[in-house]
Write a protein that holds these residues in place. Structure first.
Motif, short mmCIF file in Angstrom:
data_model
loop_
_atom_site.label_atom_id
_atom_site.label_comp_id
_atom_site.label_asym_id
_atom_site.label_seq_id
_atom_site.Cartn_x
_atom_site.Cartn_y
_atom_site.Cartn_z
N LEU A 45 10.30 -4.05 3.94
CA LEU A 45 10.55 -3.32 5.18
C LEU A 45 11.95 -2.71 5.09
CD1 LEU A 45 9.06 -5.40 8.14
CD2 LEU A 45 8.18 -3.32 7.10
N GLU B 270 6.23 -1.41 12.30
CA GLU B 270 6.65 -2.41 11.30
C GLU B 270 5.62 -3.51 11.18
OE1 GLU B 270 10.63 -3.84 11.96
OE2 GLU B 270 11.34 -2.33 10.53
N MET C 258 4.54 -11.79 8.08
CA MET C 258 5.86 -11.62 8.68
C MET C 258 5.79 -11.91 10.17
SD MET C 258 8.84 -9.24 7.88
CE MET C 258 10.41 -9.46 8.67
N ARG D 191 -0.39 2.42 -1.72
CA ARG D 191 -1.39 1.37 -1.57
C ARG D 191 -0.96 0.05 -2.20
NH1 ARG D 191 -6.05 2.67 0.55
NH2 ARG D 191 -6.30 4.88 0.99
N VAL E 171 -7.85 -4.46 6.42
CA VAL E 171 -7.21 -4.56 5.11
C VAL E 171 -8.11 -5.32 4.14
CG1 VAL E 171 -5.19 -5.38 3.85
CG2 VAL E 171 -4.92 -4.44 6.14
N ARG F 157 2.15 -6.28 0.88
CA ARG F 157 2.50 -6.73 2.24
C ARG F 157 1.38 -7.56 2.84
NH1 ARG F 157 5.05 -1.00 3.85
NH2 ARG F 157 7.26 -1.49 3.51
N SER F 158 0.14 -7.28 2.46
CA SER F 158 -0.97 -8.06 3.02
C SER F 158 -0.92 -9.51 2.52
CB SER F 158 -2.31 -7.41 2.65
OG SER F 158 -2.60 -7.62 1.28
N GLN G 173 -3.74 4.23 8.24
CA GLN G 173 -4.30 3.17 9.09
C GLN G 173 -3.34 2.83 10.23
OE1 GLN G 173 -5.06 0.20 6.04
NE2 GLN G 173 -7.26 0.31 6.45
N ASN H 290 9.47 -8.11 1.83
CA ASN H 290 8.22 -7.33 1.92
C ASN H 290 8.53 -5.83 2.02
OD1 ASN H 290 9.08 -7.12 4.53
ND2 ASN H 290 7.11 -7.65 5.45
N ARG I 273 2.65 -2.21 9.25
CA ARG I 273 2.90 -2.17 7.80
C ARG I 273 2.94 -3.58 7.23
NH1 ARG I 273 8.09 0.85 6.46
NH2 ARG I 273 8.69 0.64 8.64
N ALA I 274 3.50 -4.52 8.02
CA ALA I 274 3.67 -5.88 7.50
C ALA I 274 2.35 -6.59 7.24
CB ALA I 274 4.54 -6.71 8.45
N ILE I 275 1.26 -6.20 7.95
CA ILE I 275 -0.01 -6.86 7.63
C ILE I 275 -0.78 -6.09 6.55
CG2 ILE I 275 -0.33 -8.07 9.84
CD1 ILE I 275 -2.41 -5.95 10.56
N GLY I 276 -0.17 -5.02 6.03
CA GLY I 276 -0.76 -4.35 4.89
C GLY I 276 -1.55 -3.09 5.23
N LEU I 277 -1.38 -2.58 6.44
CA LEU I 277 -2.05 -1.32 6.75
C LEU I 277 -1.35 -0.18 6.02
CD1 LEU I 277 -2.62 -1.65 10.63
CD2 LEU I 277 -4.24 -2.12 8.80
N THR I 278 -2.13 0.81 5.57
CA THR I 278 -1.53 1.99 4.95
C THR I 278 -0.97 2.89 6.04
OG1 THR I 278 -3.60 3.21 5.09
CG2 THR I 278 -3.24 1.93 3.08
N MET J 2 -4.25 -13.42 7.36
CA MET J 2 -4.30 -12.70 6.09
C MET J 2 -4.26 -13.65 4.89
SD MET J 2 -4.55 -9.63 7.11
CE MET J 2 -4.31 -8.68 5.60
N ALA K 134 1.21 -1.66 0.24
CA ALA K 134 0.41 -2.18 1.36
C ALA K 134 -0.30 -3.46 0.92
CB ALA K 134 -0.60 -1.13 1.82
#
Lengths: 222, 261
Positions: B69, A123, B100, B89, B124, B95-96, A134, B67, A126-131, B172, B92
């Motif tokens: 989740l 989680e 969180m 994508r 990212v 989310r970047s 990744q 976001n 995913r929350a920092i934007g990794l696919t 980020m 993603a």
């Protein structure tokens, strides 16, 4: 004892084939096992189903059958030829069959490793934007690998011993074949038998110790 | 001292008055349980929104839908002018832009503290390691953990880990940070160090949605308090009004239980 000394060069040449097969299959099955586990945990249901089907079929088929199929089925019937040189072709057919089989065990070990990684790690990834890929390659799998180093070592040990089934794919060069061939001419020799046992132990035992040590050293602290 | 949402909106940078987040008619079920019932909510730019309410009331779920989740069954969530992407994508990328912070920190256990903070910017945002490290050290310094950068998460206390998690989110450069009960898993003496960092962020104008049971934080840092129970937003108001003059029985009942001890 005399037979062992007399045939030692042939036997060692045969054992070298087992080591060559082990090295190639070891690397390839770690690679394909990793790809396979990626497929088995992918977010796409069709891929997941295909991965599950493949793993269940290959893992539950006896290895001699897998190897016989790669030689008689894939090579003779379907015409998959790696090389015009029969011994080279045989070698790669063994690699194909043994890798196809061992990858599934690597995959399942890794999958149990993934289950040791807390869900929050995925989680956060995913929350920092990794696919998905990744998250899998940077966060999940590195932790999963470290959790299953010892079981992976066992898979590798089983794979090394399984190279003695190479004869089932028509590859007539490994130490088990040389042993049988020698027995055909000299009669059964206990020293030759024990010599081969020792040769395998010399290779396999350190792998067990090494992976046990690595597992402790690389364990992820939580 | 208490700002209303309207004055805040006009005060925010570049004067953009459209809300940063808006939820419209959001519904979600967990099996037979209706966890979010027709939620309508907006979060303005620069606003600190605190969500409080009894356990199981849907606060965390609400926070996690922003976001994605958690997926939603019905309704729409718009972030910075665009509906949340479903997957892939685009999701993603969204989310970047939304930080969180989790109740259980969720720092990457196999990475150092510095590695945790630089991972997102490098993988990212594709920043160079050096640039990412410099920025990460600034952020770790800001949350007071720069001297622990080479340690692993398990070597830090809960409060320190949570501050690293905040630095990881900040790295980020998010437009919004979601805090899902950030102090609930902490030992009591570590709560304040995390809240202090959050209060600092609020003062700097970060847009924040904070699910918490820390009423002191809500009073000091929130622009608006949203009270949720049984999957519904029961009441929302400025903290001063809410804590002294709650309009609904449900909210007064909740406050009487937590504020008397």
């Amino acid at each position: 004892m005399d037979e062992l000394i007399e045939y030692a060069p042939d036997l060692l040449a045969g054992f070298a084939e087992n080591l060559k097969l082990s090295a190639v299959c070891g690397v390839l099955s770690l690679i394909f096992g990793t790809i396979l586990v990626g497929i088995r945990v992918s977010p796409t249901p069709v891929l997941r189903a295909a991965g599950t089907a493949y793993v269940n079929i290959a893992r539950n088929t006896p290895l001699t059958l897998v190897l016989a199929f790669s030689s008689l089925g894939l090579s003779d019937q379907i015409g998959l030829i790696f090389s015009d040189e029969p011994s080279t072709n045989g070698f790669w057919l063994v690699v194909l069959g043994l890798t196809a089989y061992t990858s599934t065990f690597v995959c399942e070990s890794l999958r149990s490793g993934i289950n040791t990684v807390p869900f929050g790690q995925a989680e956060a990834a995913r929350a920092i934007g990794l696919t998905f890929l990744q998250s899998l390659s940077l966060i999940i799998l590195p932790q999963a690998f470290r959790a299953v180093i010892a079981p992976l070592g066992n898979v590798m040990i089983a794979m090394i011993k399984n190279t003695t089934v190479a004869i089932a794919a028509g590859y007539l060069a490994d130490v088990a074949f040389v042993m049988k061939d020698t027995f055909d001419t000299t009669g059964v020799s206990i020293p030759i038998f024990l010599g081969i046992v020792v040769a395998f132990m010399v290779v396999v035992l350190p792998i067990g110790f090494l992976t046990g040590w690595l597992a402790k050293r690389l364990a992820v602290a939580r | 001292m208490p700002f209303t949402c309207i004055t805040l909106t006009t005060m925010t940078e570049n004067g953009d008055a459209t809300p940063l987040v808006s939820l419209v008619g959001v519904n979600k079920h967990f099996g037979a349980l209706h966890v979010l019932k027709n939620i309508d909510l907006t979060v303005d730019r620069g606003e600190v929104l605190v969500v409080i309410g009894p356990s199981g009331g849907g606060k965390s779920t609400l926070c996690r839908t922003i976001n994605r989740l958690e997926t939603i069954d019905e309704g729409q969530i718009i972030f910075d002018g665009t509906p949340l992407p479903e997957e892939g994508r685009a999701l993603a990328r969204l989310r970047s832009e939304v930080g969180m912070v989790f109740q259980s920190f969720n720092l990457f256990a196999h990475k150092t503290i510095l590695g945790n903070v630089t991972l997102g910017p490098m993988k990212v945002r594709k920043k160079a390691r050096k640039e990412a490290s410099t920025r990460a050290m600034e952020l770790l310094d800001r949350v007071g953990i720069a001297n622990q950068a080479d340690k692993y998460p398990a070597q830090l206390s809960g409060g320190q880990q949570q501050r690293v998690a905040i630095a990881r989110a900040l790295a980020m450069d998010p437009k919004l940070i979601l805090f899902d009960e950030p102090t609930s898993a902490l030992d009591p003496e570590m709560v304040q160090e995390v809240l202090d960092v959050m209060i600092g962020l609020a003062r700097d104008g970060m847009t924040m949605v904070v699910v918490t049971h820390e009423m002191g934080f809500a009073r000091r840092a929130a622009n608006r308090v949203v009270f949720m129970a049984d999957g519904q937003i029961i009441e929302q108001n400025t903290p001063d009004e809410f804590f002294t003059n709650a309009r609904t029985d449900r909210a007064r009942d909740f406050l009487s239980k937590i504020l008397t001890h």
